[in-house]
Design an enzyme around this catalytic site. Structure first.
Site, short mmCIF file in Angstrom:
data_model
loop_
_atom_site.label_atom_id
_atom_site.label_comp_id
_atom_site.label_asym_id
_atom_site.label_seq_id
_atom_site.Cartn_x
_atom_site.Cartn_y
_atom_site.Cartn_z
N ASN A 190 0.84 -1.21 0.00
CA ASN A 190 0.00 0.00 0.00
C ASN A 190 0.87 1.25 0.00
O ASN A 190 0.55 2.23 -0.68
CB ASN A 190 -0.95 0.00 1.20
CG ASN A 190 -2.18 -0.85 0.94
OD1 ASN A 190 -3.06 -0.47 0.18
ND2 ASN A 190 -2.24 -2.02 1.55
N ARG A 220 3.82 0.57 27.94
CA ARG A 220 3.09 1.06 26.77
C ARG A 220 3.01 2.59 26.79
O ARG A 220 3.09 3.24 25.74
CB ARG A 220 1.68 0.46 26.78
CG ARG A 220 0.97 0.59 25.48
CD ARG A 220 1.68 -0.22 24.41
NE ARG A 220 0.99 -0.14 23.14
CZ ARG A 220 1.09 -1.05 22.19
NH1 ARG A 220 1.86 -2.11 22.35
NH2 ARG A 220 0.45 -0.90 21.08
N ASN A 234 -7.05 5.07 7.69
CA ASN A 234 -6.61 3.67 7.72
C ASN A 234 -7.23 2.94 6.54
O ASN A 234 -8.34 3.26 6.12
CB ASN A 234 -7.11 3.04 9.04
CG ASN A 234 -6.73 1.58 9.16
OD1 ASN A 234 -5.57 1.20 8.96
ND2 ASN A 234 -7.70 0.72 9.50
N HIS A 256 -8.65 -0.71 5.55
CA HIS A 256 -9.06 -2.00 6.14
C HIS A 256 -9.53 -2.92 5.02
O HIS A 256 -10.33 -2.49 4.17
CB HIS A 256 -10.17 -1.78 7.17
CG HIS A 256 -10.58 -3.06 7.82
ND1 HIS A 256 -9.80 -3.68 8.79
CD2 HIS A 256 -11.63 -3.90 7.59
CE1 HIS A 256 -10.38 -4.81 9.14
NE2 HIS A 256 -11.49 -4.97 8.43
C1 GRF Z 1 -3.32 -4.86 3.81
O1 GRF Z 1 -4.18 -5.92 3.51
C2 GRF Z 1 -4.05 -3.87 4.65
O2 GRF Z 1 -5.38 -3.68 4.30
C3 GRF Z 1 -3.97 -4.53 5.97
O3 GRF Z 1 -2.65 -5.04 6.03
C4 GRF Z 1 -2.20 -5.31 4.72
C5 GRF Z 1 -0.92 -4.56 4.51
O4 GRF Z 1 -0.26 -4.91 3.35
N1 GRF Z 1 -4.43 -3.71 7.02
P1 GRF Z 1 0.99 -4.06 2.85
O5 GRF Z 1 2.00 -3.98 3.98
O6 GRF Z 1 0.51 -2.70 2.43
O7 GRF Z 1 1.53 -4.83 1.69
#
Ligand code: GRF
Length: 208
Positions: free
Chosen positions: A14, A66, A108, A110
């Site tokens: 991503n 934490r 984010n 998801h």
């Molecule tokens: C993706 O599927 C995202 O939606 C999820 O974790 C994965 C991350 O993949 N929350 P990358 O590190 O971007 O390849």
């Protein structure tokens, strides 16, 4: 110019989609001011380095409590002076102080159509395993603002993807990434960078 900090934990596909979209102009008016990972082995860090983007690693494991991690994490983010924080596969819970300070400035991605298959325990492959075991025929991805809950903030963009006969969680995960995540995350950043997203009554509205 929108300065974005991208937070990652893993492979960073991503992140790569964001870098490519900034470089080819699909995301305009935007600069990646830094990448932060909680995992020093995350390939995402390599991707940042290859593109000359500042990167940092900060892990809860390096702190006794934490609270100490949260404070140092917030300082690291603040240091980058981001206008927007992008969680791109980031697996650490965002501290409430950060959510408060960056209200409607954290997004984010998801890998499901929220409110299906989301909330505590739904991350990574688990989301796709749950979708397949329920037998749904359509899945997808969601970009949303981050609030105090898990996957509960205002929804910015969603994209549906068909489930196909014989899909495994891995195959489905890959299709959701290619057809949905890598498209709507850059698109959401571009919309925000160009002032096209506002939050009203707890809902995100896209301005035409
Ligand atoms: C993706 O599927 C995202 O939606 C999820 O974790 C994965 C991350 O993949 N929350 P990358 O590190 O971007 O390849």
């Amino acid at each position: 110019m929108l300065n974005i900090a991208v937070l990652v934990s893993g492979g960073g596909t991503n992140l790569q989609a964001i870098i490519d979209a900034v470089e080819n102009g699909e995301i305009s008016n935007t600069r990646i001011c830094g990448v932060i990972s909680n995992n020093q082995n995350a390939y995402a860090l390599e991707r940042a380095k290859k593109h000359g983007i500042k990167s940092f690693c900060i892990s809860p494991k390096s702190f006794l409590t934490r609270a100490e991690f949260n404070q140092s994490f917030l300082e690291t983010v603040d240091m980058l002076e981001p206008d927007l924080i992008v969680l791109a596969g980031f697996l650490v819970v965002i501290p409430p102080e950060m959510t408060e300070k960056y209200r409607n400035r954290i997004i984010n991605i998801h890998p499901s159509l929220i409110p299906s298959f989301c909330g505590t325990g739904y991350y990574g492959l688990k989301v796709h395993e749950a979708a397949l075991s329920r037998g749904v025929k359509v899945v997808g991805a969601t970009v949303h603002f981050v609030d105090e809950g898990t996957d509960t903030g205002p929804i910015i963009l969603q994209k549906a993807v068909d489930v196909e006969q014989g899909d495994t969680p891995e195959v489905l995960q890959r299709r959701v990434m290619e057809k949905a995540e890598w498209k709507i995350l850059p698109r959401a950043i571009d919309l925000i960078a160009n002032g096209k997203v506002k939050v009203e009554d707890g809902k995100a509205v896209i301005l035409q």
